[in-house]
Write a protein that holds these residues in place. Sequence first.
Motif, short mmCIF file in Angstrom:
data_model
loop_
_atom_site.label_atom_id
_atom_site.label_comp_id
_atom_site.label_asym_id
_atom_site.label_seq_id
_atom_site.Cartn_x
_atom_site.Cartn_y
_atom_site.Cartn_z
N GLN A 55 44.63 10.17 15.88
CA GLN A 55 44.69 11.61 16.11
C GLN A 55 44.46 11.94 17.59
O GLN A 55 44.87 13.00 18.06
CB GLN A 55 43.64 12.33 15.25
CG GLN A 55 43.85 12.20 13.75
CD GLN A 55 45.20 12.71 13.29
OE1 GLN A 55 45.60 13.81 13.66
NE2 GLN A 55 45.89 11.92 12.50
N LYS A 56 43.79 11.04 18.29
CA LYS A 56 43.48 11.26 19.69
C LYS A 56 44.64 10.80 20.57
O LYS A 56 45.10 9.66 20.46
CB LYS A 56 42.20 10.48 20.06
CG LYS A 56 41.80 10.57 21.52
CD LYS A 56 41.43 11.97 21.94
CE LYS A 56 40.91 12.00 23.38
NZ LYS A 56 40.61 13.37 23.84
N LEU A 57 45.12 11.70 21.44
CA LEU A 57 46.23 11.38 22.32
C LEU A 57 45.74 11.29 23.76
O LEU A 57 44.89 12.07 24.20
CB LEU A 57 47.32 12.45 22.21
CG LEU A 57 47.93 12.66 20.83
CD1 LEU A 57 48.95 13.79 20.87
CD2 LEU A 57 48.57 11.37 20.31
N TYR A 58 46.31 10.33 24.49
CA TYR A 58 45.99 10.15 25.90
C TYR A 58 47.29 10.27 26.69
O TYR A 58 48.05 9.29 26.80
CB TYR A 58 45.35 8.78 26.14
CG TYR A 58 44.06 8.57 25.37
CD1 TYR A 58 42.86 9.07 25.86
CD2 TYR A 58 44.05 7.87 24.16
CE1 TYR A 58 41.67 8.89 25.16
CE2 TYR A 58 42.86 7.68 23.47
CZ TYR A 58 41.68 8.18 23.96
OH TYR A 58 40.50 8.00 23.26
N PRO A 59 47.58 11.43 27.23
CA PRO A 59 48.88 11.66 27.89
C PRO A 59 49.12 10.79 29.11
O PRO A 59 50.27 10.60 29.52
CB PRO A 59 48.82 13.15 28.28
CG PRO A 59 47.38 13.52 28.23
CD PRO A 59 46.75 12.65 27.20
N GLU A 60 48.07 10.22 29.69
CA GLU A 60 48.25 9.37 30.87
C GLU A 60 48.77 7.97 30.51
O GLU A 60 49.19 7.22 31.40
CB GLU A 60 46.95 9.25 31.67
CG GLU A 60 45.82 8.53 30.97
CD GLU A 60 44.93 9.44 30.12
OE1 GLU A 60 43.74 9.12 29.97
OE2 GLU A 60 45.43 10.47 29.62
N LEU A 61 48.74 7.64 29.23
CA LEU A 61 49.25 6.33 28.79
C LEU A 61 50.72 6.43 28.40
O LEU A 61 51.15 7.38 27.75
CB LEU A 61 48.45 5.81 27.60
CG LEU A 61 46.97 5.50 27.82
CD1 LEU A 61 46.34 4.96 26.54
CD2 LEU A 61 46.78 4.52 28.97
N ASN A 62 51.48 5.43 28.79
CA ASN A 62 52.90 5.37 28.46
C ASN A 62 53.18 4.12 27.63
O ASN A 62 52.88 3.00 28.06
CB ASN A 62 53.74 5.35 29.74
CG ASN A 62 55.22 5.24 29.46
OD1 ASN A 62 55.74 5.88 28.55
ND2 ASN A 62 55.91 4.42 30.22
N TYR A 63 53.74 4.32 26.43
CA TYR A 63 54.11 3.21 25.55
C TYR A 63 55.61 2.92 25.73
O TYR A 63 56.44 3.78 25.45
CB TYR A 63 53.79 3.55 24.10
CG TYR A 63 52.32 3.50 23.78
CD1 TYR A 63 51.75 2.41 23.13
CD2 TYR A 63 51.47 4.54 24.18
CE1 TYR A 63 50.39 2.36 22.86
CE2 TYR A 63 50.11 4.50 23.91
CZ TYR A 63 49.58 3.41 23.25
OH TYR A 63 48.23 3.36 22.99
#
Length: 218
Positions: A55-63
């Motif tokens: 549920q927790k999103l980290y916008p600085e990470l790119n998959y």
Amino acid sequence: KFSFVQEVKNNSLDDYLLKNKNKFESVFEDSIIDLSLSEKKIINGFSKGHKSSIQKLYPELNYEIIDFNNYSKNQIFEMMNLHIKVVGKRTRSLATWQENEKMILQKKGFLIFVKLKNEIISSSLYTHDFNTGTYFSSCSLRNYFGQYRNLTHFSIVYAIKYLQKINCKYFHMGTVRNLYSREKLSEKETNVYKFKRSFGGKRVIKVLFDKIPNTLLN
């Protein structure tokens, strides 16, 4: 030396092991996720902790998903170098990594890189045929686990979505529980099994032999 793996039904396991006493190395549970289910139903099968984590999103990470369409030559070695950085030494030969590269180029595998800015902080390799995808290997910089608690959780979610997209029917997570092992398991192995077990799926019991089972000789 050879290895032989046999799937066994739970209700006949004790009798099966008794008939093959002293011929098996380990007994374990594998997990297989049914990809014909909707993404929502698959996620509903996750443990409470895993469902909460994603549920927790980290916008600085790119998959970034890398398959035969966008693979660049020698890109597999980016995962190799990350693995060396994590472990502190090379544990696999260069040739095995080159074989992994061939798998990707032959439409039999894909990578998922997790990037923070331009740095790869986690990488996973998955293999597949036309029917089944398999969790092959993964490595992550451990110092980021406290900051990003779902770092590898999302890699598996993205892998599930990709395998559904290419019409695979099943996702083999691998071993999720050890029921017996001749050799003592490491803490790392135990933790990996626990992590993968929390993604749900159908459990299948298997026995690993290093001698020909009596049940095959009869």
